[in-house]
Enzyme design. Structure first.
Site, PDB file in Angstrom:
ATOM      1  N   PRO A 285       0.793  -1.223   0.000  1.00  0.00           N
ATOM      2  CA  PRO A 285       0.000   0.000   0.000  1.00  0.00           C
ATOM      3  C   PRO A 285       0.830   1.280   0.000  1.00  0.00           C
ATOM      4  O   PRO A 285       1.900   1.343   0.594  1.00  0.00           O
ATOM      5  CB  PRO A 285      -0.822  -0.107   1.293  1.00  0.00           C
ATOM      6  N   ASN A 286       0.312   2.252  -0.697  1.00  0.00           N
ATOM      7  CA  ASN A 286       0.847   3.608  -0.806  1.00  0.00           C
ATOM      8  C   ASN A 286       2.128   3.712  -1.632  1.00  0.00           C
ATOM      9  O   ASN A 286       2.629   4.813  -1.843  1.00  0.00           O
ATOM     10  CB  ASN A 286       1.074   4.238   0.576  1.00  0.00           C
TER      11      ASN A 286
ATOM     12  N   ARG B 285       5.194  11.020  -1.843  1.00  0.00           N
ATOM     13  CA  ARG B 285       4.952  10.693  -0.442  1.00  0.00           C
ATOM     14  C   ARG B 285       6.248  10.751   0.358  1.00  0.00           C
ATOM     15  O   ARG B 285       7.165   9.967   0.139  1.00  0.00           O
ATOM     16  CB  ARG B 285       4.360   9.286  -0.338  1.00  0.00           C
TER      17      ARG B 285
ATOM     18  N   TYR C  20      11.315   8.322   1.754  1.00  0.00           N
ATOM     19  CA  TYR C  20      11.217   7.310   0.702  1.00  0.00           C
ATOM     20  C   TYR C  20      11.929   7.682  -0.596  1.00  0.00           C
ATOM     21  O   TYR C  20      11.984   6.875  -1.515  1.00  0.00           O
ATOM     22  CB  TYR C  20       9.741   7.019   0.409  1.00  0.00           C
TER      23      TYR C  20
ATOM     24  N   ASN D 292       7.620  -5.786  -0.920  1.00  0.00           N
ATOM     25  CA  ASN D 292       7.649  -4.649  -0.020  1.00  0.00           C
ATOM     26  C   ASN D 292       6.221  -4.540   0.510  1.00  0.00           C
ATOM     27  O   ASN D 292       5.357  -3.954  -0.151  1.00  0.00           O
ATOM     28  CB  ASN D 292       8.062  -3.363  -0.737  1.00  0.00           C
TER      29      ASN D 292
ATOM     30  N   ALA E 139       3.148  -0.891   4.989  1.00  0.00           N
ATOM     31  CA  ALA E 139       2.540  -0.913   6.326  1.00  0.00           C
ATOM     32  C   ALA E 139       2.042  -2.295   6.730  1.00  0.00           C
ATOM     33  O   ALA E 139       1.980  -2.611   7.923  1.00  0.00           O
ATOM     34  CB  ALA E 139       1.394   0.096   6.388  1.00  0.00           C
TER      35      ALA E 139
ATOM     36  N   HIS F 208       3.806  -4.748   9.364  1.00  0.00           N
ATOM     37  CA  HIS F 208       3.619  -4.684  10.806  1.00  0.00           C
ATOM     38  C   HIS F 208       2.244  -5.153  11.260  1.00  0.00           C
ATOM     39  O   HIS F 208       1.965  -5.170  12.457  1.00  0.00           O
ATOM     40  CB  HIS F 208       3.854  -3.245  11.275  1.00  0.00           C
TER      41      HIS F 208
ATOM     42  N   ASP G 295       0.924 -15.648   6.139  1.00  0.00           N
ATOM     43  CA  ASP G 295       0.449 -17.013   5.917  1.00  0.00           C
ATOM     44  C   ASP G 295       0.461 -17.378   4.439  1.00  0.00           C
ATOM     45  O   ASP G 295       0.829 -18.495   4.074  1.00  0.00           O
ATOM     46  CB  ASP G 295      -0.953 -17.196   6.501  1.00  0.00           C
TER      47      ASP G 295
ATOM     48  N   GLU H 188      11.999  -9.838   1.844  1.00  0.00           N
ATOM     49  CA  GLU H 188      11.255  -8.646   2.277  1.00  0.00           C
ATOM     50  C   GLU H 188      12.095  -7.408   1.964  1.00  0.00           C
ATOM     51  O   GLU H 188      13.302  -7.389   2.215  1.00  0.00           O
ATOM     52  CB  GLU H 188      11.006  -8.753   3.784  1.00  0.00           C
TER      53      GLU H 188
ATOM     54  N   HIS I   6      12.374  -3.024   2.072  1.00  0.00           N
ATOM     55  CA  HIS I   6      11.917  -1.722   2.576  1.00  0.00           C
ATOM     56  C   HIS I   6      12.821  -0.636   2.021  1.00  0.00           C
ATOM     57  O   HIS I   6      14.043  -0.819   1.928  1.00  0.00           O
ATOM     58  CB  HIS I   6      11.938  -1.683   4.102  1.00  0.00           C
ATOM     59  N   LEU I   7      12.245   0.466   1.644  1.00  0.00           N
ATOM     60  CA  LEU I   7      13.017   1.607   1.161  1.00  0.00           C
ATOM     61  C   LEU I   7      13.800   2.248   2.306  1.00  0.00           C
ATOM     62  O   LEU I   7      14.957   2.621   2.154  1.00  0.00           O
ATOM     63  CB  LEU I   7      12.090   2.635   0.522  1.00  0.00           C
ATOM     64  N   SER I   8      13.148   2.362   3.458  1.00  0.00           N
ATOM     65  CA  SER I   8      13.779   2.971   4.626  1.00  0.00           C
ATOM     66  C   SER I   8      14.272   1.875   5.567  1.00  0.00           C
ATOM     67  O   SER I   8      13.909   0.706   5.424  1.00  0.00           O
ATOM     68  CB  SER I   8      12.784   3.880   5.351  1.00  0.00           C
TER      69      SER I   8
ATOM     70  N   ARG J  59      13.229   3.960  12.583  1.00  0.00           N
ATOM     71  CA  ARG J  59      11.994   4.747  12.564  1.00  0.00           C
ATOM     72  C   ARG J  59      11.183   4.494  13.824  1.00  0.00           C
ATOM     73  O   ARG J  59      11.692   3.988  14.815  1.00  0.00           O
ATOM     74  CB  ARG J  59      11.211   4.422  11.291  1.00  0.00           C
TER      75      ARG J  59
ATOM     76  N   ARG K  37       7.187   0.232  13.900  1.00  0.00           N
ATOM     77  CA  ARG K  37       7.671  -0.307  12.636  1.00  0.00           C
ATOM     78  C   ARG K  37       8.789  -1.348  12.831  1.00  0.00           C
ATOM     79  O   ARG K  37       9.236  -1.960  11.873  1.00  0.00           O
ATOM     80  CB  ARG K  37       8.200   0.802  11.737  1.00  0.00           C
TER      81      ARG K  37
END
Length: 154
Positions: free
Chosen positions: A9-10, A17, A22, A75, A78, A81, A88, A99, A101-103, A108, A112
């Site tokens: 998402p996002n 954003r 990011y 990725n 959100a 978490h 599953d 997995e 993540h950009l950050s 953070r 997170r």
């Protein structure tokens, strides 16, 4: 090797954003860089790249690719978490998962710092902005490769 790349998402809002977190690259920029990396690679890699803001849709996409994907880069944004459902689904497909993540999620907010996804992943790449995706793709090619070992000399 067939690699499914999932953006959560996002991520369609990248570039607009919170660029201080990011970066300024858009999702199209990231997808283009992945395609360029594959085109320049000597490996026979096929990418399928999808994005959804909806947890159930991501779960469905994972399930629909159970017989296609040799590996999954995700990725979860959100959902990292919060989503046991995505965890599953990833555990069910039985292929390596990385997995992304950009950050650096550990630098953070404390909420997170917990990932439901990392427990079913062979690795986690984060904190390198859009380059995290290239690092993850390179790692997945190594994991899926015929000479995959822990020995970097090969």
């Amino acid at each position: 090797m067939n690699i499914l790349v999932l953006h959560g998402p996002n991520l369609h809002l990248l570039g607009k954003r919170q660029p201080e977190i990011y970066g300024h690259q858009t999702l199209n920029d990231i997808n283009g860089a992945l395609d360029q990396f594959v085109a320049a690679s000597p490996h026979n890699v096929v990418l399928k790249i999808l994005q959804s803001n909806h947890e159930g849709e991501l779960v469905s996409i994972i399930g629909e690719h159970i017989d296609w994907a040799d590996g999954i880069l995700i990725n979860p944004a959100a959902y990292t978490h919060t989503s046991i459902a995505i965890r599953d689904a990833l555990a069910t497909v039985g292929v390596p998962v990385i997995e992304i993540h950009l950050s650096n999620i550990y630098a953070r907010e404390e909420f997170r710092h917990h990932s439901y996804i990392s427990g079913v992943a062979v690795g986690v790449v984060g904190g390198f902005g859009a380059y995290s995706y290239i690092l993850a793709l390179e790692a997945m090619i190594h994991v899926l490769g015929p000479n995959s070992t822990d020995n970097l000399d090969e």
